[in-house]
Each structure stands twice: as structure tokens, then as C-alpha cells.
Design an enzyme around this catalytic site. Structure first.
Site, PDB file in Angstrom:
ATOM      1  N   GLN A  11       0.819  -1.211   0.000  1.00  0.00           N
ATOM      2  CA  GLN A  11       0.000   0.000   0.000  1.00  0.00           C
ATOM      3  C   GLN A  11       0.855   1.263   0.000  1.00  0.00           C
ATOM      4  O   GLN A  11       0.681   2.159  -0.831  1.00  0.00           O
ATOM      5  CB  GLN A  11      -0.905   0.011   1.233  1.00  0.00           C
ATOM      6  CG  GLN A  11      -1.896  -1.128   1.300  1.00  0.00           C
ATOM      7  CD  GLN A  11      -2.774  -1.025   2.539  1.00  0.00           C
ATOM      8  OE1 GLN A  11      -3.841  -0.412   2.507  1.00  0.00           O
ATOM      9  NE2 GLN A  11      -2.321  -1.597   3.634  1.00  0.00           N
ATOM     10  N   ASP A  37      15.328 -10.236  -1.248  1.00  0.00           N
ATOM     11  CA  ASP A  37      14.728 -11.100  -0.236  1.00  0.00           C
ATOM     12  C   ASP A  37      15.108 -10.592   1.154  1.00  0.00           C
ATOM     13  O   ASP A  37      16.248 -10.731   1.589  1.00  0.00           O
ATOM     14  CB  ASP A  37      15.220 -12.540  -0.441  1.00  0.00           C
ATOM     15  CG  ASP A  37      14.590 -13.516   0.532  1.00  0.00           C
ATOM     16  OD1 ASP A  37      13.791 -13.077   1.391  1.00  0.00           O
ATOM     17  OD2 ASP A  37      14.895 -14.719   0.447  1.00  0.00           O
ATOM     18  N   TYR A  62       6.999  -7.725   7.441  1.00  0.00           N
ATOM     19  CA  TYR A  62       6.158  -8.883   7.740  1.00  0.00           C
ATOM     20  C   TYR A  62       5.002  -8.324   8.573  1.00  0.00           C
ATOM     21  O   TYR A  62       5.218  -7.839   9.689  1.00  0.00           O
ATOM     22  CB  TYR A  62       6.951  -9.915   8.535  1.00  0.00           C
ATOM     23  CG  TYR A  62       6.163 -11.152   8.919  1.00  0.00           C
ATOM     24  CD1 TYR A  62       6.347 -12.352   8.255  1.00  0.00           C
ATOM     25  CD2 TYR A  62       5.232 -11.116   9.970  1.00  0.00           C
ATOM     26  CE1 TYR A  62       5.625 -13.487   8.606  1.00  0.00           C
ATOM     27  CE2 TYR A  62       4.503 -12.232  10.319  1.00  0.00           C
ATOM     28  CZ  TYR A  62       4.708 -13.419   9.639  1.00  0.00           C
ATOM     29  OH  TYR A  62       3.989 -14.533   9.982  1.00  0.00           O
ATOM     30  N   THR A  63       3.777  -8.347   8.034  1.00  0.00           N
ATOM     31  CA  THR A  63       2.659  -7.677   8.695  1.00  0.00           C
ATOM     32  C   THR A  63       1.552  -8.621   9.168  1.00  0.00           C
ATOM     33  O   THR A  63       0.500  -8.160   9.625  1.00  0.00           O
ATOM     34  CB  THR A  63       2.035  -6.629   7.750  1.00  0.00           C
ATOM     35  OG1 THR A  63       1.625  -7.276   6.542  1.00  0.00           O
ATOM     36  CG2 THR A  63       3.022  -5.520   7.438  1.00  0.00           C
ATOM     37  N   ASP A 103       2.419   1.527  15.407  1.00  0.00           N
ATOM     38  CA  ASP A 103       1.889   1.782  16.745  1.00  0.00           C
ATOM     39  C   ASP A 103       1.971   0.536  17.629  1.00  0.00           C
ATOM     40  O   ASP A 103       1.850   0.631  18.858  1.00  0.00           O
ATOM     41  CB  ASP A 103       0.445   2.272  16.663  1.00  0.00           C
ATOM     42  CG  ASP A 103      -0.485   1.303  15.934  1.00  0.00           C
ATOM     43  OD1 ASP A 103      -0.023   0.622  14.995  1.00  0.00           O
ATOM     44  OD2 ASP A 103      -1.673   1.228  16.285  1.00  0.00           O
ATOM     45  N   TYR A 126       4.989  -9.441  16.524  1.00  0.00           N
ATOM     46  CA  TYR A 126       5.031  -8.433  15.466  1.00  0.00           C
ATOM     47  C   TYR A 126       5.584  -7.112  16.006  1.00  0.00           C
ATOM     48  O   TYR A 126       6.502  -6.528  15.419  1.00  0.00           O
ATOM     49  CB  TYR A 126       3.636  -8.223  14.883  1.00  0.00           C
ATOM     50  CG  TYR A 126       3.540  -7.018  13.975  1.00  0.00           C
ATOM     51  CD1 TYR A 126       4.195  -6.993  12.744  1.00  0.00           C
ATOM     52  CD2 TYR A 126       2.807  -5.890  14.352  1.00  0.00           C
ATOM     53  CE1 TYR A 126       4.119  -5.877  11.914  1.00  0.00           C
ATOM     54  CE2 TYR A 126       2.721  -4.780  13.524  1.00  0.00           C
ATOM     55  CZ  TYR A 126       3.380  -4.776  12.311  1.00  0.00           C
ATOM     56  OH  TYR A 126       3.310  -3.679  11.501  1.00  0.00           O
ATOM     57  N   TRP A 150      -2.855   1.845  11.484  1.00  0.00           N
ATOM     58  CA  TRP A 150      -4.118   1.550  10.804  1.00  0.00           C
ATOM     59  C   TRP A 150      -4.094   1.997   9.336  1.00  0.00           C
ATOM     60  O   TRP A 150      -4.979   2.711   8.868  1.00  0.00           O
ATOM     61  CB  TRP A 150      -5.282   2.215  11.536  1.00  0.00           C
ATOM     62  CG  TRP A 150      -5.518   1.750  12.933  1.00  0.00           C
ATOM     63  CD1 TRP A 150      -4.619   1.121  13.765  1.00  0.00           C
ATOM     64  CD2 TRP A 150      -6.729   1.892  13.691  1.00  0.00           C
ATOM     65  NE1 TRP A 150      -5.198   0.867  14.986  1.00  0.00           N
ATOM     66  CE2 TRP A 150      -6.487   1.329  14.972  1.00  0.00           C
ATOM     67  CE3 TRP A 150      -7.965   2.447  13.415  1.00  0.00           C
ATOM     68  CZ2 TRP A 150      -7.458   1.304  15.967  1.00  0.00           C
ATOM     69  CZ3 TRP A 150      -8.938   2.434  14.417  1.00  0.00           C
ATOM     70  CH2 TRP A 150      -8.687   1.856  15.667  1.00  0.00           C
TER      71      TRP A 150
END
Length: 287
Positions: A11, A37, A62-63, A103, A126, A150
Site C-alpha cells: 500500500q 529477499d 512482515y505484517t 503503533d 510483530y 491503521w
């Protein structure tokens, strides 16, 4: 000027590249995961040595917040260890490095907006991995950390698009109402980062989200309200607020993760957009 944008297909990466192509003084490097990578430090070193970027924006991450609880090594490799390699290059080449963070480095217990210098206390893997990435980046005197929250966009997968999809499939939806934060339109975040590159701030850690505060329930309600008024929804589902413990997840989320962005916006010469206004902009861009 060669600018390396990691996570170019995501995004934020999408919006960063949209801004970059408007100015022919920038040459954008946006390699795919096969070429760059993040789980392979040697591959990162090889790319940097071959391409020699002048600026690095690390928008890749990595989300998968819940999967990170079991894929610990992978999350740490991509969000933490990879940044060490970027920071080493930044130090050696005196190259600006923008490390995008989250956050989730906070535990959500403070009850008031988090200033950039607030002590980090992540609740899960995370958040821990992103905090590790922040620490790695800041070893370089040429690095900045930009925390956000967000994130959503007309590009990619996110909460807003998920809500619109579910609205077309269901008559009723339940959304968590006791997690409080600030939505961030990726287009605004990208603009903030470009201003930071072109107008370097004295701040080392900066916060960037859109203005205003809401719960996920409030956010969903606004998505349906605005989308319906634009004729983008045939019907609006009945929306029910629920507690976090009624929607259990593998990873614990911070209950209040509003970021204090006031000084950060001043430092780059921008004024934040109210989150409902930003949401309207995003929805107008959807087909």
C-alpha cells in the site's frame, strides 16, 4: 538520485512510487521479493552493492500480526535483522534511511497519545520485531523512524476494502469497539515521507497518522456511511460493536494506540488531514 523503495507492491510502496514518478530527478528502485529477499541478508547486501541507492525507504514488512506468533523467526528476520543490513549500508555510504514502523511497539495502556520518545513496550512478536527494526535503523546517524497506524489505501488489502467486501456478502457484521487508534491513508503517509526526505527533520523518530481518533467500530461505521452516500454500496449491513475478548486473536492488540503526531507534522511542514476526509478521498478513487 536513486531511491530504493522496499515493499513497492504494498500500500505505502504504491503511493511512494506514484509521488516519485512526478519528478524526473528521482530514479526509483523497487525490486520484488525474488530480487530483494528481506529474509536473506546476503541478497540484500548484493542488491545494495550492485545498485548503490542514495536514499532507502524501507516500506516492506512482515505484517501478519497473528501468524507472527508462530512464525517468529521469519518475522524477526524481515522486520528486524534485515534492517541491520540496511543500516550498515546507510552508515558506510552516509545514505538516508527511512524505516517505517508501527503503533504496535506500544502496549496501549497509557491512555493518552504516544509521543515519539515514549518507551516502547510491544505486546506480541510483530511489535517486538518492528521495535527491533527501529533499534537497528537508529544505529545509523542518517536514519529516521516513521511510526504510523491503521494503514489503508485503494491499493492492496486492508480494513476498508475488507469491510466493503463483507458488506456485499452479509446483512450483519460485528466489529471491535474497544481498540482505539487513528487511521492512516497511505497516500498521506507517502506524502509525509517525501516531505521528510526533501525537508530533513531534526527529529529522529516521527509519528504520522491522520488527525482524529476512533475505534474499529467507528471506522467501519464511517466506511459504510460514506460509501453508501457515494452510491458504492447497495445496502448497509447492521453493525454491532463487540469487545476484543469476543473476537479472540492469536496476538494481543494495544487497546489505545493513538500516536501524538503534532511535533512531527510541524517538523516536516505539513498539516494532517482529518481521517474521515482522507477516507472520503480514498473511497472516491475506488471503482
Amino acid at each position: 538520485m536513486k531511491i530504493l523503495i522496499t515493499g513497492g507492491s504494498g500500500q505505502l510502496g504504491y503511493h511512494l512510487q506514484k509521488i516519485a514518478v512526478r519528478d524526473d530527478k528521482y530514479q526509483v528502485l523497487s525490486p520484488g521479493s525474488a530480487e530483494f529477499d528481506l529474509a536473506n541478508p546476503k541478497a540484500i547486501e548484493s542488491f545494495l552493492t550492485s545498485n548503490k541507492p542514495d536514499v532507502i525507504i524501507n516500506a516492506a514488512a512482515y505484517t501478519a500480526v497473528d501468524k507472527a506468533e508462530t512464525e517468529i523467526d521469519l518475522a524477526m528476520a524481515i522486520n528486524g535483522v534485515a534492517v541491520e543490513t540496511l543500516a550498515n549500508y546507510s552508515i558506510e555510504q552516509q545514505c538516508p534511511l527511512i524505516q517505517v514502523s508501527t503503533d504496535f511497539v506500544f502496549d496501549g495502556q497509557q491512555g493518552k497519545p504516544y509521543a515519539p520518545d515514549t518507551r516502547c513496550q510491544p505486546l506480541g512478536v510483530y511489535g517486538e520485531s518492528k521495535h527491533l527494526g527501529e533499534q537497528a535503523a537508529l544505529r545509523s546517524p542518517y536514519a529516521k523512524v516513521v511510526r504510523t497506524s491503521w494503514v489503508y489505501s485503494e491499493h492492496g488489502t486492508n480494513f476498508v476494502k475488507t469491510m466493503l467486501r463483507l458488506a456485499a456478502e452479509r446483512d450483519q457484521l460485528s466489529v471491535v469497539a474497544d481498540q482505539i487508534g487513528s487511521p492512516s491513508y497511505a497516500g498521506n503517509l507517502a506524502q509525509f515521507i517525501w516531505h521528510l526526505i526533501e525537508n530533513p527533520s531534526d527529529q529522529t523518530v516521527l509519528h504520522c497518522s491522520d488527525a482524529g481518533v476512533c475505534s474499529w467500530y467507528d471506522f467501519a461505521h464511517s466506511v459504510f456511511d460514506l460509501a453508501s452516500s457515494m452510491g458504492k454500496l447497495k445496502s448497509v449491513p447492521q453493525l454491532t460493536p463487540i469487545r476484543s475478548d469476543e473476537y479472540p486473536t492469536a496476538a494481543k492488540r494495544p487497546s489505545y494506540s493513538v500516536l501524538d503526531c503534532s511535533e512531527s507534522y510541524k517538523s516536516v511542514g505539513l498539516v494532517p488531514q482529518q481521517w474521515r476526509e482522507a477516507l472520503t478521498v480514498m473511497l472516491e478513487k475506488l471503482n
